[in-house]
Design an enzyme around this catalytic site. Structure first.
Site, short mmCIF file in Angstrom:
data_model
loop_
_atom_site.label_atom_id
_atom_site.label_comp_id
_atom_site.label_asym_id
_atom_site.label_seq_id
_atom_site.Cartn_x
_atom_site.Cartn_y
_atom_site.Cartn_z
N ASP A 96 0.86 -1.18 0.00
CA ASP A 96 0.00 0.00 0.00
C ASP A 96 0.90 1.23 0.00
OD1 ASP A 96 1.04 0.16 2.51
OD2 ASP A 96 -0.81 -0.28 3.56
N ASP A 275 -7.82 -7.73 0.44
CA ASP A 275 -6.89 -8.01 1.54
C ASP A 275 -7.58 -7.55 2.81
OD1 ASP A 275 -6.36 -4.99 1.14
OD2 ASP A 275 -5.35 -5.47 3.02
N CYS A 313 -11.57 -29.07 6.85
CA CYS A 313 -10.39 -28.31 6.45
C CYS A 313 -9.14 -29.20 6.40
CB CYS A 313 -10.17 -27.15 7.41
SG CYS A 313 -8.70 -26.19 7.06
N CYS A 315 -6.05 -28.20 6.44
CA CYS A 315 -4.83 -27.47 6.84
C CYS A 315 -4.09 -28.22 7.95
CB CYS A 315 -5.14 -26.03 7.24
SG CYS A 315 -5.63 -25.82 8.96
N CYS A 318 -5.77 -28.25 11.38
CA CYS A 318 -6.93 -29.14 11.50
C CYS A 318 -6.54 -30.61 11.36
CB CYS A 318 -7.99 -28.77 10.47
SG CYS A 318 -8.73 -27.15 10.82
N HIS A 344 -4.82 -21.61 9.98
CA HIS A 344 -6.16 -22.10 9.65
C HIS A 344 -7.03 -21.00 9.04
CE1 HIS A 344 -10.04 -23.92 9.61
NE2 HIS A 344 -10.49 -22.83 10.20
#
Lengths: 380, 380
Positions: A96, A275, A313, A315, A318, A344
């Protein structure tokens, strides 16, 4: 910076595309994890880039010019080979302009036509950001996508104040864009600068701003000044009036959004990039997003819950840990909680974007959007 | 619990062995990372167990009975399948008895022959630890190696006070050992309890204590009450008078040591196991151990240092990041610093232990020890 649209939804404004950067291809629509100080808090770069299906496979992250300008300094980062090398992140980076942080974090802001004078929130030192200097800072960082200095108002703002700020944002965007083009042609930079549409919550100002900025023929456009305290319907409305005025064949980035249930709404309005600190900040605060709703991990109900955080999930968190263990780490104030929770929540966001992308490509985005809206209604 | 000695150093007391636990084989001499609250602060279990040459490949970690008893509670951990399953750590775990923390962290300690009454440092609740109850807590956790409740004095202590505490420690060790054997035979537990030699800094008390405890014929022995503020030479001396009195064929564990340059000294005195918060705590505080000495990462000299933390280290941190980036993370207070620094410092310790082990096996430990002593002299 080339943007290819691969598929569009016939019923909404949603598009699936490919953004070609000097640091790899970004599949859109995309959510960009926020790496404020050259690190996505608590997460190793290796885990951000880890491959699917288990990994996050983030293709682009965001870093904050304001923070990196103050510490460790853009010249130091330039000397060390640029931000990608400095933080060991070989994939794309968007920065930014620092404008938003100047307005939200620092004291003693004084805005003139030249730029904005502010005091560092770290040590009180005085600095000046101009449209040109923030481009130079971002070029020193070596960002793939740069943002021009803009004036971002709080909500609510009067139409008059919003108009003044919007007009200045347009003039600064022209100055920044010209400066960027000169510098980029001198250095052969393959980066891109995306002008930012402002105008607070006034549709006429948003339209006027977009019309002015489109004349720059930039390779992408951002919609800024949202998520500043306004009702969600207004943020949506401002997006909706703006995107149709932006060039169809350029990526559109809505800055600083949003809640999980809003992502599809933005995509439906033709947004390609987003974002937000929300998934990572909420993670650190113990608020986790799952397929079956929010999990506030400190709740006693999770004390002896041997199941995974989110059974759907894939990930690392998890697949490896129980809710009971995550709750224990949170209650004990252990760092590992933040790491596992952030992994996660980011996975949840990134996978949701990938589902949308796939839905657009196979012509089922309308059904996806309806299903998101129905679950939102049910959970209310 | 079977202990196999594979090689001994002909010139010193050093030995290389294999400790067979229900959760894998531990190669000794070994340093055990400290995972106080069921997590080695900031480090994922995956990274603790990651394979050599890059990974830490920790084969055993330590957890704190006192902390886990208070939060989340041993009965909860038992219900969730024991500590290994709770924290997703399939390898060996040693737990201390909680005695040391009762003496260092809690208020209102009252010691009687029965045990110790204390107030939780978390909420002020009153609790009683007895030799039997701390065994039960550790059995609920499912530790591979348990420690009996002992009385650990501050330094300096009078001979009289040290004698009283040592005598009580011996009586408690007998009670704990008997209780442990009964419970273990009831449940078929494959765990082991290591009695702890106390005696403050008095060689006669250490000898007397060791002589008493050896009668228990335990599968391993610990030396406790060191690292409580005494000069290093005294800790070494107490170890030196104790190890020859312990059974040669059982592992010896010195609790709570030590500095990197001390590890070889303990090994030379016949020590097989050590643990210390030093590498992980120092890491979080920005003090990093490298082949070329200590790096205090906040120092300005590292500001633009593009080199790795330790050019000789194969760890993830050293292979991926520069000193300049690590310094930036530290200065910015970013969590990722603690993670990366802890991984490195633990790697440094664990690799040093592996070098010693190899040196013992190839008959070069004496040379290794001399080289450690010479570098220590040079750096003074």
């Amino acid at each position: 910076m080339r943007f290819e649209i691969l598929a569009t939804c016939p019923d909404t404004g949603a598009r699936a595309g490919l953004l070609h950067t000097a640091h790899g291809i970004v599949e859109t629509p995309v959510f960009m994890p926020v790496g404020t100080q050259a690190t996505v808090k608590g997460v190793m770069q290796r885990d951000l880039a880890a491959p699917l299906p288990e990994g996050l496979d983030a293709q682009i992250i965001l870093a904050n010019t304001y923070h990196l300008f103050l510490r460790p300094g853009h010249e130091l980062i330039r000397k060390l080979g640029g931000l990608h090398q400095f933080m060991s992140w070989p994939r794309a980076i968007l920065t930014d302009s620092g404008g938003f942080q100047v307005f939200s974090l620092s004291d003693l802001r004084k805005i003139t036509e030249e730029g904005v004078v502010f005091r560092s929130h770290l040590d009180g030192d005085r600095h000046l950001f101009t449209p040109q200097s923030t481009v130079d800072v971002q070029l020193a960082l070596g960002s793939d996508i740069l943002m021009p200095l803009d004036e971002c108002l709080e909500y609510p703002a009067s139409h008059e104040a919003a108009n003044v700020a919007m007009q200045r944002t347009v003039r600064w965007a022209r100055t920044a864009y010209e400066h960027f083009q000169t510098r980029a042609s001198e250095t052969g930079s393959r980066s891109a600068l995306f002008p930012i549409v402002q105008g607070s919550m006034f549709a006429d100002l948003r339209r006027a701003c977009a019309a002015e900025l489109v004349e720059l023929d930039a390779p992408g456009y951002a919609i800024g000044g949202l998520s500043v305290g306004e009702p969600r319907t207004l943020s949506m409305e401002m997006t909706e009036v703006t995107t149709p005025l932006l060039p169809h064949d350029r990526p559109r980035y809505v800055m600083g959004v949003g809640m999980p249930e809003e992502l599809a709404e933005y995509v439906a309005r033709g947004v390609d990039m987003m974002d937000c600190v929300l998934p990572s900040r909420n993670a650190r605060n113990g608020c986790l997003f799952t397929a079956s709703g929010r999990v506030i991990i400190k709740q006693a109900r999770y004390k002896d819950d041997a199941g995974p955080l989110d059974a759907e999930c894939p990930c690392l968190t998890c697949r490896t840990y129980s809710r009971a263990y995550l709750r224990h780490l949170f209650q004990a104030g252990e760092m590992l909680f933040s790491t596992l929770a952030t992994i996660h929540n980011l996975k949840y966001y990134l996978d949701m974007m990938r589902q949308m992308r796939q839905a657009i490509q196979v012509g089922r985005f309308r059904a996806y959007l309806d299903s998101v809206r129905n679950s939102a209604v049910e959970s209310n």
